[in-house]
Design a protein around this motif. Structure first.
Motif, short mmCIF file in Angstrom:
data_model
loop_
_atom_site.label_atom_id
_atom_site.label_comp_id
_atom_site.label_asym_id
_atom_site.label_seq_id
_atom_site.Cartn_x
_atom_site.Cartn_y
_atom_site.Cartn_z
N GLY A 234 -4.25 -0.65 6.43
CA GLY A 234 -5.65 -1.05 6.41
C GLY A 234 -6.26 -0.94 5.03
N ASP A 235 -5.91 0.12 4.32
CA ASP A 235 -6.42 0.32 2.96
C ASP A 235 -5.98 -0.81 2.05
OD1 ASP A 235 -7.66 1.87 0.86
OD2 ASP A 235 -5.67 2.51 0.24
N TYR A 236 -4.73 -1.24 2.20
CA TYR A 236 -4.23 -2.38 1.42
C TYR A 236 -5.03 -3.63 1.76
CZ TYR A 236 -0.92 -5.72 -0.60
OH TYR A 236 -0.34 -6.72 -1.33
N ALA A 237 -5.35 -3.82 3.04
CA ALA A 237 -6.13 -5.00 3.45
C ALA A 237 -7.53 -4.99 2.85
CB ALA A 237 -6.21 -5.06 4.97
N VAL A 238 -8.13 -3.81 2.71
CA VAL A 238 -9.46 -3.74 2.13
C VAL A 238 -9.46 -4.24 0.69
CG1 VAL A 238 -11.26 -2.12 1.37
CG2 VAL A 238 -10.29 -1.92 3.67
N THR A 239 -8.38 -3.97 -0.02
CA THR A 239 -8.28 -4.44 -1.41
C THR A 239 -7.70 -5.85 -1.52
OG1 THR A 239 -6.12 -3.37 -1.67
CG2 THR A 239 -8.07 -2.09 -2.29
#
Length: 409
Positions: A234-239
């Motif tokens: 999810g963190d990767y998706a935010v960026t």
């Protein structure tokens, strides 16, 4: 029938020898099915979920599991509130919630009244904004406008932090924490409606993902490793957001997010989130050279992972994804009608299947990269159709390209 074309036969015919990892299955006349042996399930990049299970069984903790499946990465704890925006699927063309105390529309003054009110919804208006509508509890009530001219992207939220019940077409519903935002599908006009985006914290998101991707009853170390992988994904998706309005979807095209509690149309609870997955590893994510990690995972790699697009997604032997970890995908067979294969490749019949190239890792020479199907076309002409490993997997409905031809009969 066993493998029929060997290197020796080819040499006798004056043809170049087939590499040791290649294999061809000749299909006898009258054969109806082909039986194939398989290993693994999924793309094989990053963490094997059954491998995490096996690692937990032999005493590895979640940090060790994450370090094994994402080598070279660093586990750190993010500071402060972190939010992710999830586009929800299967919601329909309105954002419809139950009328609960302490509910507001973000940017609008005052809590929404609930006395005598059953539901509120945000809908696309005839212009370029949204209308807030409500329906009363009295029998025969119809939707009426409560506020109009709201900006696109307006959202419901509860000021007490409790969840909201979002209704789906057909009567099913899901409770979600955070905010529920309505986004127009078309710039103007009401016909297209809206889609719904859930904005929640990383931890709330994680506890809604983990039990939809892995049984929460599995050993805690495996579940916690899944939590780290899910939060990091999810963190990767935010960026790397999918859209200006949302970061990620809630299906298997991304990773499955189920919200807080899901009820079917009959009002029966079907699943709920798993808070310990969030609290055990609160705000912990993986980094590689300071950047968010694309933490892919799949059910089983069959004993050998597959190299991905990132330096930490490596091809390596996996000692944890094995027969002792209760994995149902370690070695299994599938029988497929030859007619299905023929139809997929545009043939009338199949006379031979060849796996000509593999990745070289593990049993049978590893996963299939390329091959071909030989058969008769609709005009009765012999035709050879090449395929990739993933193409053949699609033809037989398999979740892996690690395949071995057993027999045709």
């Amino acid at each position: 029938m066993s493998i029929a074309v060997t290197a020796a036969i080819l040499l006798a015919a004056g043809l170049p020898a087939v590499p040791a990892s290649a294999e061809t299955l000749s299909v006898p006349a009258g054969a109806k099915n082909v039986t194939i042996q398989l290993k693994g399930n999924g793309h094989g990049h990053g963490m094997s979920q059954y491998g995490a299970y096996g690692a937990a069984l032999v005493g590895r903790n979640y940090k060790q599991i994450a370090a094994f499946y994402y080598p070279g990465t660093t586990l750190l704890t993010k500071v402060g509130y972190q939010a992710i925006r999830v586009r929800l699927s299967g919601i329909g063309s309105t954002t419809t919630i139950g009328a609960y105390q302490h509910t507001v529309v973000v940017g609008q003054a005052g809590e929404l009244p609930i006395t005598g009110i059953r539901l509120y919804r945000l809908v696309a208006d005839a212009g370029s904004g949204l209308a807030l509508q409500r329906i009363a509890t009295a029998p025969g009530s119809v939707w009426t406008n409560y506020r109009t001219g709201l900006p696109n992207g307006s959202a419901f939220r509860r000021t007490n932090g409790y969840s909201m019940r979002l209704y789906r077409p057909g009567g099913a519903s899901t409770f979600y924490y955070g905010a529920l935002k309505a986004v127009r599908l078309a710039a103007t006009g009401s016909a297209a409606g809206v889609y719904t985006v859930n904005r929640i914290s990383y931890n709330v998101y994680t506890q809604g993902v983990v039990p939809r991707e892995m049984p929460a009853s599995w050993p805690r170390a495996a579940v916690d490793a899944q939590a780290v992988a899910a939060r990091t994904y999810g963190d990767y998706a935010v960026t790397h957001p999918q859209n200006s309005q949302y970061d990620i979807c809630d299906t298997t095209q991304c990773q499955v997010y189920g919200g807080h509690i899901y009820y079917d149309a009959a009002g029966q609870e079907r699943w709920r989130d798993y808070p310990p997955a969030a609290t055990d590893t609160s705000n912990q994510v993986l980094r590689y050279n300071g950047a968010p990690v694309f933490s892919q995972f799949a059910a089983s790699n069959g004993g050998w992972s597959v190299a991905g697009t990132q330096p930490y997604l490596v091809a390596e032997a996996d000692p944890y994804d094995n027969a002792t970890s209760d994995v149902p995908y370690f070695a299994y067979t599938k029988t497929v009608p030859l007619a299905n294969i023929a139809k997929f490749f545009g043939l009338a019949t199949v006379t031979a299947i060849t796996f000509s190239s593999r990745d070289g890792h593990g049993t049978w020479g590893g996963r299939v990269r390329a091959g071909s199907v030989v058969g008769k076309n609709a005009k009765g002409l012999t035709t050879t159709v090449p395929f990739t490993g993933s193409g053949f997997a699609a033809a037989i409905g398999a979740g892996t390209t690690w395949l071995h031809l057993l027999a045709a009969a």
